[in-house]
Design an enzyme around this catalytic site. Structure first.
Site, short mmCIF file in Angstrom:
data_model
loop_
_atom_site.label_atom_id
_atom_site.label_comp_id
_atom_site.label_asym_id
_atom_site.label_seq_id
_atom_site.Cartn_x
_atom_site.Cartn_y
_atom_site.Cartn_z
NE ARG A 104 8.17 10.24 34.88
CZ ARG A 104 9.46 9.97 34.86
NH1 ARG A 104 9.88 8.81 34.43
NH2 ARG A 104 10.35 10.87 35.22
CB THR A 108 4.03 6.44 42.27
OG1 THR A 108 3.28 7.17 41.28
CG2 THR A 108 3.43 6.73 43.64
CG ASP A 200 9.95 17.82 32.63
OD1 ASP A 200 9.54 17.26 33.66
OD2 ASP A 200 9.21 18.10 31.66
CG ASP A 203 8.87 21.41 33.32
OD1 ASP A 203 7.66 21.67 33.21
OD2 ASP A 203 9.36 20.86 34.31
O1 LIG Z 1 8.23 6.70 30.37
P1 LIG Z 1 7.73 7.46 31.55
O2 LIG Z 1 8.50 7.12 32.81
O3 LIG Z 1 6.27 7.34 31.75
O4 LIG Z 1 8.10 8.98 31.33
C1 LIG Z 1 7.89 9.63 30.12
C2 LIG Z 1 6.80 10.64 30.23
O5 LIG Z 1 7.21 11.72 31.08
C3 LIG Z 1 7.03 12.96 30.39
O6 LIG Z 1 5.78 13.49 30.59
P2 LIG Z 1 5.38 14.21 31.97
O7 LIG Z 1 4.83 13.23 32.95
O8 LIG Z 1 6.54 15.02 32.45
O9 LIG Z 1 4.18 15.13 31.55
P3 LIG Z 1 4.24 16.49 30.70
O10 LIG Z 1 4.50 16.10 29.28
O11 LIG Z 1 2.91 17.09 30.92
O12 LIG Z 1 5.36 17.34 31.26
C4 LIG Z 1 7.23 12.55 28.95
O13 LIG Z 1 6.77 13.48 28.02
C5 LIG Z 1 6.53 11.23 28.86
O14 LIG Z 1 5.15 11.31 28.63
O1 LIG Z 2 14.11 12.32 31.27
C1 LIG Z 2 12.87 12.43 31.28
C2 LIG Z 2 12.02 11.42 31.77
C3 LIG Z 2 10.68 11.61 31.74
N1 LIG Z 2 10.19 12.75 31.24
C4 LIG Z 2 10.98 13.73 30.77
O2 LIG Z 2 10.49 14.77 30.30
N2 LIG Z 2 12.29 13.56 30.80
MG LIG Z 3 7.10 16.80 31.97
#
Ligand SMILES: O=P(O)(O)OC[C@H]1O[C@H](OP(=O)(O)OP(=O)(O)O)[C@H](O)[C@@H]1O
Ligand SMILES: O=c1cc[nH]c(=O)[nH]1
Ligand SMILES: [Mg+2]
Length: 209
Positions: A104, A108, A200, A203
């Site tokens: 994400r 944006t 997160d 993370d």
């Molecule tokens: O519903 P949304 O607003 O799209 O957010 C949710 C997304 O955000 C996080 O991923 P992230 O982008 O942090 O990637 P990562 O798993 O690599 O940390 C999570 O694991 C989802 O995939």
């Molecule tokens: O709360 C949140 C939203 C998006 N992605 C995450 O990992 N946590």
């Molecule tokens: Mg993430």
């Protein structure tokens, strides 16, 4: 419109409390996500079809039931969805696993796809898209569109925690997709994080903060 089911089994809810707790470190967080994913897999496989077979116990022949062999595909959204795969495979070991890489954009909040690799027969499988977090819904929405574009016909979505905003997006864009959650939280904050959420997920799983 797709159903939204909050899996309120006490073991799931108990473990989710420790997953949310900011004092929980990476090792324990990863173990708990694995355990909850396994328990959720148990709940969502209730509808798997059975067929009758015949076996011999040490005492006599008897009719009994076995799984009818419905084909399943697990589709983790990278990275955080990876944390739920092994737990689910413990209960559904014959499932094939496809990967959708999305992150994400922090400014944006729109998803960026960077990888996709799927089993060749996704149109014959019931696919379960897995991601701990359903926030704005952008990532899951994109992942599901990608799967449908490649022929997927039967899709369910399984997340630990969702915001109402994300649920609404999936219900509007994909009325054929049922959503399974461990919790439906209050809302999103101004940075698109789920409140109260767990922070997160990627993370916390991989120790990258
Ligand atoms: O519903 P949304 O607003 O799209 O957010 C949710 C997304 O955000 C996080 O991923 P992230 O982008 O942090 O990637 P990562 O798993 O690599 O940390 C999570 O694991 C989802 O995939
Ligand atoms: O709360 C949140 C939203 C998006 N992605 C995450 O990992 N946590
Ligand atoms: Mg993430």
């Amino acid at each position: 419109m797709g159903n939204v089911l909050v899996l309120d089994h006490p073991l799931i809810q108990h473990k989710l409390t420790y997953i949310r707790d900011k004092r929980t470190g990476t090792k324990e967080f990863r173990e708990l996500v694995d355990e909850v994913a396994m328990l959720m897999a148990f709940e969502i496989t209730r509808n798997l079809p059975l067929q009758e077979g015949t076996i011999n116990t040490p005492v006599m022949e008897t009719k009994t039931k076995v799984l009818a062999g419905k084909k399943i595909g697990l589709i983790p959204i990278l990275r955080a969805g990876l944390g739920m795969v092994d737990g689910m495979l413990k209960l559904i070991p014959a499932a094939k696993v496809g990967h959708v890489g999305l992150y994400r954009d922090p400014e944006t909040l729109t998803p960026v796809e960077y990888y996709i690799k799927l089993p060749s027969d996704i149109e014959d499988r019931e696919l379960i898209v897995i991601d701990p977090m359903l926030a704005t819904g952008g990532s899951a929405n994109d992942a599901i569109h990608s799967l449908k574009k490649r022929g997927a016909k039967q899709i369910r979505l399984m997340c630990l925690i969702a915001a109402p905003e994300g649920v609404e997006v999936i219900q509007k864009e994909h009325p054929d997709v049922d959503i399974y959650l461990a919790a439906l939280d209050e809302k999103l904050d101004e940075k698109g994080y789920i409140i109260p959420g767990l922070g997160d997920a990627g993370d916390r799983l991989f120790g990258t903060k």
